[in-house]
Design an enzyme around this catalytic site. Structure first.
Site, PDB file in Angstrom:
ATOM      1  N   LYS A  73       9.208 -48.654  61.558  1.00  0.00           N
ATOM      2  CA  LYS A  73      10.028 -49.731  60.993  1.00  0.00           C
ATOM      3  C   LYS A  73       9.562 -50.062  59.584  1.00  0.00           C
ATOM      4  O   LYS A  73      10.355 -50.127  58.653  1.00  0.00           O
ATOM      5  CB  LYS A  73       9.908 -50.972  61.886  1.00  0.00           C
ATOM      6  CG  LYS A  73      10.426 -52.242  61.233  1.00  0.00           C
ATOM      7  CD  LYS A  73      10.353 -53.435  62.167  1.00  0.00           C
ATOM      8  CE  LYS A  73       9.075 -54.234  62.111  1.00  0.00           C
ATOM      9  NZ  LYS A  73       8.915 -55.093  60.939  1.00  0.00           N
ATOM     10  N   ASN A  74       8.250 -50.282  59.444  1.00  0.00           N
ATOM     11  CA  ASN A  74       7.748 -50.780  58.171  1.00  0.00           C
ATOM     12  C   ASN A  74       7.638 -49.711  57.086  1.00  0.00           C
ATOM     13  O   ASN A  74       7.220 -50.012  55.968  1.00  0.00           O
ATOM     14  CB  ASN A  74       6.414 -51.524  58.375  1.00  0.00           C
ATOM     15  CG  ASN A  74       6.655 -52.862  59.070  1.00  0.00           C
ATOM     16  OD1 ASN A  74       7.789 -53.348  59.118  1.00  0.00           O
ATOM     17  ND2 ASN A  74       5.600 -53.443  59.623  1.00  0.00           N
ATOM     18  N   ARG A 118      12.234 -61.082  56.431  1.00  0.00           N
ATOM     19  CA  ARG A 118      11.160 -61.168  55.444  1.00  0.00           C
ATOM     20  C   ARG A 118      11.105 -59.892  54.586  1.00  0.00           C
ATOM     21  O   ARG A 118      10.849 -59.926  53.384  1.00  0.00           O
ATOM     22  CB  ARG A 118       9.828 -61.393  56.184  1.00  0.00           C
ATOM     23  CG  ARG A 118       8.585 -61.091  55.408  1.00  0.00           C
ATOM     24  CD  ARG A 118       8.184 -62.225  54.482  1.00  0.00           C
ATOM     25  NE  ARG A 118       7.170 -61.792  53.537  1.00  0.00           N
ATOM     26  CZ  ARG A 118       6.600 -62.560  52.633  1.00  0.00           C
ATOM     27  NH1 ARG A 118       6.938 -63.817  52.538  1.00  0.00           N
ATOM     28  NH2 ARG A 118       5.699 -62.091  51.818  1.00  0.00           N
ATOM     29  N   CYS A 121       8.189 -67.556  59.241  1.00  0.00           N
ATOM     30  CA  CYS A 121       8.522 -67.266  60.628  1.00  0.00           C
ATOM     31  C   CYS A 121       7.357 -67.683  61.500  1.00  0.00           C
ATOM     32  O   CYS A 121       6.366 -68.213  61.007  1.00  0.00           O
ATOM     33  CB  CYS A 121       8.864 -65.794  60.807  1.00  0.00           C
ATOM     34  SG  CYS A 121       7.500 -64.718  60.514  1.00  0.00           S
ATOM     35  N   ARG A 129       4.088 -67.045  55.203  1.00  0.00           N
ATOM     36  CA  ARG A 129       4.659 -65.937  54.433  1.00  0.00           C
ATOM     37  C   ARG A 129       5.061 -66.342  53.001  1.00  0.00           C
ATOM     38  O   ARG A 129       6.235 -66.326  52.626  1.00  0.00           O
ATOM     39  CB  ARG A 129       5.870 -65.311  55.161  1.00  0.00           C
ATOM     40  CG  ARG A 129       5.754 -65.151  56.663  1.00  0.00           C
ATOM     41  CD  ARG A 129       4.769 -64.132  57.125  1.00  0.00           C
ATOM     42  NE  ARG A 129       5.011 -62.756  56.842  1.00  0.00           N
ATOM     43  CZ  ARG A 129       5.685 -61.904  57.614  1.00  0.00           C
ATOM     44  NH1 ARG A 129       6.244 -62.306  58.714  1.00  0.00           N
ATOM     45  NH2 ARG A 129       5.768 -60.636  57.294  1.00  0.00           N
ATOM     46  N   ASP A 145      -0.599 -56.287  63.697  1.00  0.00           N
ATOM     47  CA  ASP A 145       0.593 -56.017  64.514  1.00  0.00           C
ATOM     48  C   ASP A 145       0.239 -55.470  65.901  1.00  0.00           C
ATOM     49  O   ASP A 145       1.109 -55.365  66.762  1.00  0.00           O
ATOM     50  CB  ASP A 145       1.531 -55.027  63.798  1.00  0.00           C
ATOM     51  CG  ASP A 145       2.164 -55.640  62.557  1.00  0.00           C
ATOM     52  OD1 ASP A 145       2.144 -56.874  62.429  1.00  0.00           O
ATOM     53  OD2 ASP A 145       2.671 -54.878  61.715  1.00  0.00           O
ATOM     54  N   ILE A 163      -5.280 -62.365  59.383  1.00  0.00           N
ATOM     55  CA  ILE A 163      -4.182 -62.194  58.414  1.00  0.00           C
ATOM     56  C   ILE A 163      -3.162 -63.340  58.464  1.00  0.00           C
ATOM     57  O   ILE A 163      -2.781 -63.874  57.438  1.00  0.00           O
ATOM     58  CB  ILE A 163      -3.429 -60.856  58.643  1.00  0.00           C
ATOM     59  CG1 ILE A 163      -4.408 -59.702  58.856  1.00  0.00           C
ATOM     60  CG2 ILE A 163      -2.419 -60.573  57.520  1.00  0.00           C
ATOM     61  CD1 ILE A 163      -4.957 -59.028  57.651  1.00  0.00           C
ATOM     62  N   ARG A 179      14.348 -55.893  67.271  1.00  0.00           N
ATOM     63  CA  ARG A 179      14.147 -55.810  65.820  1.00  0.00           C
ATOM     64  C   ARG A 179      13.227 -54.644  65.468  1.00  0.00           C
ATOM     65  O   ARG A 179      13.355 -54.044  64.410  1.00  0.00           O
ATOM     66  CB  ARG A 179      13.499 -57.096  65.293  1.00  0.00           C
ATOM     67  CG  ARG A 179      14.436 -58.266  65.221  1.00  0.00           C
ATOM     68  CD  ARG A 179      13.769 -59.435  64.574  1.00  0.00           C
ATOM     69  NE  ARG A 179      13.503 -59.143  63.156  1.00  0.00           N
ATOM     70  CZ  ARG A 179      13.243 -60.055  62.250  1.00  0.00           C
ATOM     71  NH1 ARG A 179      13.210 -61.331  62.590  1.00  0.00           N
ATOM     72  NH2 ARG A 179      13.004 -59.720  61.003  1.00  0.00           N
TER      73      ARG A 179
HETATM   74  N1  EPU Z   1       0.370 -63.254  51.085  1.00  0.00           N
HETATM   75  C1  EPU Z   1       0.241 -64.223  50.127  1.00  0.00           C
HETATM   76  N2  EPU Z   1       1.127 -64.225  49.084  1.00  0.00           N
HETATM   77  C2  EPU Z   1       2.129 -63.325  48.968  1.00  0.00           C
HETATM   78  C3  EPU Z   1       2.254 -62.316  49.949  1.00  0.00           C
HETATM   79  C4  EPU Z   1       1.346 -62.309  51.002  1.00  0.00           C
HETATM   80  O1  EPU Z   1      -0.642 -65.061  50.199  1.00  0.00           O
HETATM   81  O2  EPU Z   1       2.881 -63.398  47.983  1.00  0.00           O
HETATM   82  C5  EPU Z   1      -0.583 -63.230  52.229  1.00  0.00           C
HETATM   83  C6  EPU Z   1       0.094 -63.436  53.581  1.00  0.00           C
HETATM   84  O3  EPU Z   1       0.327 -64.792  53.852  1.00  0.00           O
HETATM   85  C7  EPU Z   1      -0.919 -62.818  54.513  1.00  0.00           C
HETATM   86  C8  EPU Z   1      -1.518 -61.691  53.687  1.00  0.00           C
HETATM   87  O4  EPU Z   1      -1.136 -61.939  52.339  1.00  0.00           O
HETATM   88  O5  EPU Z   1      -1.921 -63.727  54.834  1.00  0.00           O
HETATM   89  C9  EPU Z   1      -1.091 -60.308  54.049  1.00  0.00           C
HETATM   90  O6  EPU Z   1       0.309 -60.274  54.246  1.00  0.00           O
HETATM   91  P1  EPU Z   1       1.205 -59.078  53.743  1.00  0.00           P
HETATM   92  O7  EPU Z   1       1.875 -59.474  52.466  1.00  0.00           O
HETATM   93  O8  EPU Z   1       0.426 -57.825  53.755  1.00  0.00           O
HETATM   94  O9  EPU Z   1       2.286 -59.033  54.867  1.00  0.00           O
HETATM   95  P2  EPU Z   1       3.725 -58.516  54.667  1.00  0.00           P
HETATM   96  O10 EPU Z   1       3.734 -57.473  53.629  1.00  0.00           O
HETATM   97  O11 EPU Z   1       4.652 -59.670  54.531  1.00  0.00           O
HETATM   98  C10 EPU Z   1       3.657 -56.490  56.335  1.00  0.00           C
HETATM   99  C11 EPU Z   1       4.411 -56.105  57.569  1.00  0.00           C
HETATM  100  C12 EPU Z   1       3.996 -56.996  58.711  1.00  0.00           C
HETATM  101  C13 EPU Z   1       2.490 -56.844  58.928  1.00  0.00           C
HETATM  102  C14 EPU Z   1       1.754 -57.183  57.620  1.00  0.00           C
HETATM  103  C15 EPU Z   1       0.264 -56.960  57.698  1.00  0.00           C
HETATM  104  C16 EPU Z   1       6.514 -55.322  56.691  1.00  0.00           C
HETATM  105  C17 EPU Z   1       7.975 -55.521  56.553  1.00  0.00           C
HETATM  106  N3  EPU Z   1       5.841 -56.265  57.320  1.00  0.00           N
HETATM  107  O12 EPU Z   1       4.016 -57.848  56.078  1.00  0.00           O
HETATM  108  O13 EPU Z   1       4.680 -56.530  59.854  1.00  0.00           O
HETATM  109  O14 EPU Z   1       2.076 -57.712  59.935  1.00  0.00           O
HETATM  110  O15 EPU Z   1       2.268 -56.360  56.557  1.00  0.00           O
HETATM  111  O16 EPU Z   1      -0.019 -55.649  58.011  1.00  0.00           O
HETATM  112  O17 EPU Z   1       5.978 -54.295  56.261  1.00  0.00           O
HETATM  113  C18 EPU Z   1       5.768 -56.689  61.904  1.00  0.00           C
HETATM  114  O18 EPU Z   1       6.156 -55.518  61.718  1.00  0.00           O
HETATM  115  O19 EPU Z   1       5.870 -57.288  63.004  1.00  0.00           O
HETATM  116  C19 EPU Z   1       5.161 -57.402  60.802  1.00  0.00           C
HETATM  117  C20 EPU Z   1       5.038 -58.716  60.767  1.00  0.00           C
END
Ligand code: EPU
Length: 437
Positions: A26-27, A98, A122, A127, A322, A344, A415
């Site tokens: 998915k990701n 997201r 969420c 986020r 995850d 995280i 999803r």
């Molecule tokens: N963060 C910030 N500021 C930002 C962006 C992120 O502080 O502008 C923080 C977040 O709050 C978090 C940390 O950085 O504490 C890491 O989050 P990250 O940005 O890596 O998460 P993401 O990119 O939004 C992706 C996956 C998630 C997975 C996380 C961590 C996708 C679409 N989503 O999210 O997947 O948990 O990386 O590996 O790629 C899922 O598939 O169920 C899912 C939630």
């Protein structure tokens, strides 16, 4: 119509056996679909999972004017974004998905403008998008946040320019978004403290096979030399456009197999992407064998027990957040106390309350840490899936429980996991999908 699963638990008896083929991640698929905006010709992807999140992102692109053709299997996918007529990301979907934030990079880089609402928080946590806003500012963009709650971002007249971007927190979608934006920017961008997840490396390989110049993906420093629009070179191995296997789906089924299978083989996987989970389960006493693209789990000897183990979620190659929920179910069955530290996301342990109602003994210490007192039997219950990963964990909990369970809100499971009930039924799980009355 909303749906639910009914599951007849085995009460811990090992009733499952067979094999499951793992689909594309998915990701990775969501980002590759977003990347199609960087292409001057249609982009064809294969091994795209047929899941709700993929449908949602294609809905956004279609609403924005893109043309998308899927073959009958629904897993081969051609996206033509050259017909897109707007740079405003459809708000109704963006607020729910997201991952739509990754569209902002390619849109801004290609069209010089993007408008989008804050991608809603969420259940797993707040986020924020501060890293995105700061990164775009460094690349020369101007940003306004209007009274309707929309961000409006504009590139300088001559386009985004290369920048040094240091992530205070290693962000997965942040790394991917800036890797894509920088591909069409003027000059060189360096992303430091970049996330290193395998999906990021896979995306970079795909973009490089199409004319991008990205070095270091999969390491903490990624250098991108900006250039022209990309083109899919059909002469290049199709493998580059074949979505990398879903390591989270693999890991979740591996945990299910560790608890309930006589023997279960997961095929079409990259075992190397699951080293942290395999290491941890092996330490706990699970029998795991790997080949280059399969993982097999076998029942331990009669009377053997799994041992407790502490877990701390971490960016790749550490233990993935995850997989934290599926692993929690395993820990309720291990002998002894395990500390689970979710580093995280701050809201990603609330689902454990329902496990306690099933008979687990999990103590919440603070929003980031729980103590699992293992070796408890679970009883079937009515459950509401709070998000996709916890939803899958509830399926595992229901499968080991004594008696019947119902899992509602399974839109969340859909999803991220394709036809989960059909694939689990094929290995012997008693699971049926129903329409809610
Ligand atoms: N963060 C910030 N500021 C930002 C962006 C992120 O502080 O502008 C923080 C977040 O709050 C978090 C940390 O950085 O504490 C890491 O989050 P990250 O940005 O890596 O998460 P993401 O990119 O939004 C992706 C996956 C998630 C997975 C996380 C961590 C996708 C679409 N989503 O999210 O997947 O948990 O990386 O590996 O790629 C899922 O598939 O169920 C899912 C939630």
């Amino acid at each position: 119509m909303t749906q639910y699963f009914s599951i007849e638990g085995s009460g811990g008896k090992r009733t499952l056996s067979g094999s499951i083929a793992i689909f594309g991640a998915k990701n990775a698929a969501l980002k590759a679909i977003a990347a199609s905006i960087l292409y001057k010709n249609p982009l064809t992807l294969t091994n795209v999972p047929n899941i709700e999140d993929v449908l949602r992102i294609t809905e956004v692109l279609t609403e924005m004017g893109a043309t998308i053709i899927r073959d009958q299997s629904m897993r081969s996918f051609t996206v033509d974004t050259n017909t897109m007529s707007t740079t405003t990301i459809t708000p109704e979907i963006a607020k729910r998905l997201r991952a739509s934030i990754v569209l902002t990079g390619p849109l801004l880089a290609r069209n010089g403008h993007v408008r989008f609402p804050h991608p809603g928080g969420c259940v797993i946590g707040e986020r924020p998008i501060d890293l995105f806003i700061e990164g775009y500012t460094k690349m020369g963009a101007t940003i306004t946040h209007d009274e309707e709650g929309f961000y409006d971002i504009r590139s300088p007249k001559d386009g985004l320019h290369g920048a040094e971007i240091f992530f205070r927190v290693a962000s997965v979608t942040g790394t991917e978004t800036f890797m894509m934006a920088a591909t069409l920017a003027k000059g060189t961008t360096v992303i430091k403290n970049a996330a290193m997840e395998p999906e990021i490396k896979w995306l970079a390989t795909m973009l490089n096979a199409s004319g991008a110049h990205i070095e270091g993906a999969g390491t903490p420093t990624i250098t991108i030399h900006g250039g022209e629009l990309l083109a899919q070179d059909k002469a290049i191995s199709k493998e580059r456009f074949h979505v990398v296997p879903d390591r989270i789906e693999t890991g979740s089924f591996l945990v299910l197999g560790a608890l309930l299978a006589k023997e279960l083989t997961l095929t079409d996987v990259v075992p190397e992407h699951l080293e942290s989970l395999i290491e941890l389960l092996t330490y706990a006493g699970v029998n795991i064998e790997q080949t280059a693209n399969t993982i097999t789990v076998r029942a331990p000897e009669e009377g053997a027990v799994f041992r407790a183990v502490n877990v701390r979620t971490h960016e790749y190659p550490g233990f993935p957040t995850d997989l934290q929920a599926p692993l929690m179910i395993f820990l309720t069955q291990a002998q002894g106390e395990s500390l689970v530290f979710e580093t995280i996301f701050e809201g990603r342990l609330n689902y454990t309350e329902a496990l306690n109602r099933m008979g687990a003994n999990i103590t919440m210490m603070d929003p980031h840490r729980v103590l699992v007192h293992g070796g408890t039997s679970l009883r079937g219950k009515q459950l509401e899936s709070p998000d996709l990963r916890a939803g899958l964990a509830y399926i595992i909990a229901a499968a080991i429980a004594e008696g019947a369970s119902e899992i509602h809100n399974i839109y969340f499971v859909d999803r991220g996991y394709e036809a989960v009930e059909e694939r689990l039924r094929a290995i012997g799980l008693s699971i049926v999908r129903h329409e809610e009355k």
